[in-house]
Motif scaffolding. Structure first.
Motif, PDB file in Angstrom:
ATOM      1  N   UNK A  31      11.627  96.217  54.947  1.00 24.00           N
ATOM      2  CA  UNK A  31      11.533  97.185  56.027  1.00 24.00           C
ATOM      3  C   UNK A  31      10.205  97.891  56.145  1.00 24.00           C
ATOM      4  N   UNK A  32       9.244  97.569  55.299  1.00 21.65           N
ATOM      5  CA  UNK A  32       7.930  98.191  55.408  1.00 21.65           C
ATOM      6  C   UNK A  32       7.070  97.440  56.419  1.00 21.65           C
ATOM      7  N   UNK A  33       6.177  98.195  57.083  1.00 20.49           N
ATOM      8  CA  UNK A  33       5.255  97.554  58.007  1.00 20.49           C
ATOM      9  C   UNK A  33       4.226  96.726  57.255  1.00 20.49           C
ATOM     10  N   UNK A  34       3.733  95.674  57.910  1.00 21.39           N
ATOM     11  CA  UNK A  34       2.737  94.781  57.301  1.00 21.39           C
ATOM     12  C   UNK A  34       1.436  94.870  58.093  1.00 21.39           C
ATOM     13  N   UNK A  35       0.345  95.156  57.401  1.00 21.73           N
ATOM     14  CA  UNK A  35      -0.977  95.217  58.023  1.00 21.73           C
ATOM     15  C   UNK A  35      -1.974  94.508  57.112  1.00 21.73           C
ATOM     16  N   UNK A  40      -6.809  91.752  53.213  1.00 24.93           N
ATOM     17  CA  UNK A  40      -5.818  91.932  52.160  1.00 24.93           C
ATOM     18  C   UNK A  40      -4.580  92.595  52.768  1.00 24.93           C
ATOM     19  N   UNK A  41      -3.407  92.041  52.434  1.00 25.64           N
ATOM     20  CA  UNK A  41      -2.152  92.572  52.978  1.00 25.64           C
ATOM     21  C   UNK A  41      -1.875  93.953  52.406  1.00 25.64           C
ATOM     22  N   UNK A  42      -1.404  94.835  53.279  1.00 27.78           N
ATOM     23  CA  UNK A  42      -0.980  96.163  52.838  1.00 27.78           C
ATOM     24  C   UNK A  42       0.373  96.464  53.451  1.00 27.78           C
ATOM     25  N   UNK A  60      -2.377 100.103  44.449  1.00 30.63           N
ATOM     26  CA  UNK A  60      -3.342  99.025  44.670  1.00 30.63           C
ATOM     27  C   UNK A  60      -3.059  97.929  43.645  1.00 30.63           C
ATOM     28  N   UNK A  61      -2.790  96.719  44.158  1.00 36.06           N
ATOM     29  CA  UNK A  61      -2.504  95.588  43.279  1.00 36.06           C
ATOM     30  C   UNK A  61      -3.443  94.438  43.615  1.00 36.06           C
ATOM     31  N   UNK A  62      -3.440  93.435  42.777  1.00 31.75           N
ATOM     32  CA  UNK A  62      -4.348  92.311  42.969  1.00 31.75           C
ATOM     33  C   UNK A  62      -4.033  91.560  44.260  1.00 31.75           C
ATOM     34  N   UNK A  63      -2.738  91.314  44.503  1.00 28.80           N
ATOM     35  CA  UNK A  63      -2.346  90.492  45.646  1.00 28.80           C
ATOM     36  C   UNK A  63      -2.177  91.294  46.931  1.00 28.80           C
ATOM     37  N   UNK A  64      -1.797  92.560  46.813  1.00 29.07           N
ATOM     38  CA  UNK A  64      -1.534  93.383  48.003  1.00 29.07           C
ATOM     39  C   UNK A  64      -1.637  94.853  47.626  1.00 29.07           C
ATOM     40  N   UNK A  65      -1.654  95.710  48.650  1.00 29.12           N
ATOM     41  CA  UNK A  65      -1.663  97.158  48.447  1.00 29.12           C
ATOM     42  C   UNK A  65      -0.427  97.766  49.095  1.00 29.12           C
ATOM     43  N   UNK A  66      -0.150  99.017  48.766  1.00 30.83           N
ATOM     44  CA  UNK A  66       0.974  99.734  49.348  1.00 30.83           C
ATOM     45  C   UNK A  66       0.494 101.081  49.863  1.00 30.83           C
TER      46      UNK A  66
END
Length: 452
Positions: A31-35, A40-42, A60-66
């Motif tokens: 349910x979170x938005x994807x940008x 890099x995906x957040x 902040x992660x290697x593959x994506x951020x939040x």
């Protein structure tokens, strides 16, 4: 589109303090938005597709951020005003900002996407979305309790979204109406107990004509505590239980709660299922009725079939199936549930069922119910799915398999096995909004043997 700080390799795990502005492209499965920021995906909590939002990084992660949306610059037409006072803080409802009609559409897309990507399944009938009331639907819940001297208050409710703390809340509009109104009275009553700091949670179980609260107590209540609890039980017409240890230690405070028929719910206007406060039952009884009815409609039993119900619980599907089939066998790993399923069959004078207790994650080739032939199998596993059972379903080779799932990813994984390794075809699939305002997806899929 994105406007935000660039981050070098050395700052990879450091959470930037500056806000960012992003355009939301899609919704993730939770349910979170994807940008995207710098390709890099957040994942942005509280944001919807086609919105431009300001957000603060949370991880902040290697593959994506939040991140968490803090301001909506361009709003989606599907955005609505959340109805709960603690929305955004409470971890219970993630999608209240999305119109309820669009919520179920989002869940339907989640199912379609999983079936297509993981199982290559695209050609099947899309069942109509099943929906019910979006408030006061939750009849089962676990409420956290925390005595907080600094607030001069006992907190009763759900946990915060990003912390282990309990939300300072006064109402919960997704809970059944009476339980919703008891948050503050419970806080005040527990504050009077000598064991207020030794009471970490309350299990809520609502039946058709009764409301049960099971208090987890880490210390034995005093005589005065018991009097306070009994007075609360009478004042609010409740059934109060105390649980000092595991589920088997759950004891009713009054004679009313000691009855095996204290808690029950109706099914299909012809069945009554009894349960204990710690038993698994569907949280949304109105949707449960719609779900069971749809299952019977899809299986289209004619009265002489032999049916197997795996992960049968209290007999929720089993007893309904027995009203339409020649005979039904239910299998479940929790003996307390199979014992009560047998009692529910007796209560309802249903004689064409039998129940077995078995761990369905283990080898079942020598199980007595495996050496029989079935016309149909219904399977309703936990979130982890039932990959271990797929070879057994293939070996039993029923004409129809109805898979009820609470997680579209494991459903797709298991259906890939049935449709690629065994001669089964997916006929229809659809979703049910068992948990409105959450990303939880309940679904149902009908498979038919190609040579049937």
């Amino acid at each position: 589109m994105s406007r935000g700080p660039r981050r070098g390799r050395g700052r990879r795990n450091r959470v930037p303090s500056e806000p960012i502005t992003v355009m939301i492209r899609d919704l993730a499965h939770d349910g979170r938005g994807v940008a995207k920021v710098d390709e890099k995906v957040i994942f942005v909590d509280g944001a919807l597709p086609n919105e431009e939002v300001v957000a603060n990084y949370t991880k902040v992660k290697k593959e994506y951020d939040e991140a968490q949306a803090t301001e909506v610059l361009v709003a989606s037409p599907d955005r609505v005003e959340p109805f709960c006072d603690v929305y955004g803080t409470c971890g219970g409802c993630r999608l209240q900002h999305l119109d309820a009609d669009r919520q179920i559409d989002f869940k339907s897309e989640q199912l379609k996407t999983n079936l297509a990507r993981q199982a290559g399944l695209t050609e099947y009938e899309h069942l109509p979305n099943l929906r019910g009331e979006s408030q006061h639907y939750r009849f089962k819940a676990r409420l956290g309790v925390k005595h907080v001297p600094a607030k001069e208050r006992v907190l009763v409710g759900f946990r915060e979204r990003l912390t282990p703390y309990i939300v300072d809340m006064h109402r919960c509009p997704i809970l059944e109406e009476k339980i919703d109104s008891l948050i503050d009275p419970l806080s005040e009553m527990i504050g009077k107990l000598s064991i207020a700091s030794k009471l970490p949670q309350i299990e809520v179980a609502v039946g058709d004509n009764s409301h049960a609260l099971s208090f987890r107590v880490l210390e034995e209540p005093t005589a005065e505590d018991l009097e306070i609890l009994k007075a609360f039980e009478i004042e609010h017409d409740l059934i109060v239980y105390l649980q000092p240890g595991n589920e088997s230690t759950t004891t009713a405070l009054s004679e009313r709660g000691a009855s095996d028929q204290a808690l029950h719910y109706g099914l299909l206007d012809q069945l009554t299922l009894y349960f204990k406060p710690y038993h698994f039952t569907q949280v949304n009884p109105a949707m449960n009725n719609k779900m069971v009815k749809q299952a019977l409609d899809l299986l289209d039993l004619q009265g002489d079939e032999k049916v197997l119900d795996l992960f049968c619980g209290l007999g929720n599907f089993t007893l309904a199936l027995a009203t339409k089939a020649g005979s039904v066998i239910g299998v479940e790993g929790d003996k307390s549930l199979t014992d009560w399923a047998g009692r529910n069959a007796e209560f309802n004078n249903i004689k064409n069922v039998e129940f077995h207790c078995a761990d369905l994650t283990q080898d079942q080739k020598d199980a007595p119910w495996m050496n029989q032939k079935y016309d149909a199998i219904l399977i309703d596993p936990p979130r982890s799915g039932a990959i271990e059972m797929m070879p057994y379903l293939g070996a039993l080779a029923p004409k129809k398999i109805l898979y009820v799932s609470c997680h579209p990813a494991t459903l797709a994984r298991d259906l890939a096995v049935l449709t690629k390794e065994y001669p089964y075809e997916l006929i229809s699939a659809g979703v049910m909004d068992m948990f409105p305002h959450t990303a939880h997806v309940e679904s149902m899929a009908l498979l038919v043997r190609k040579d049937a």
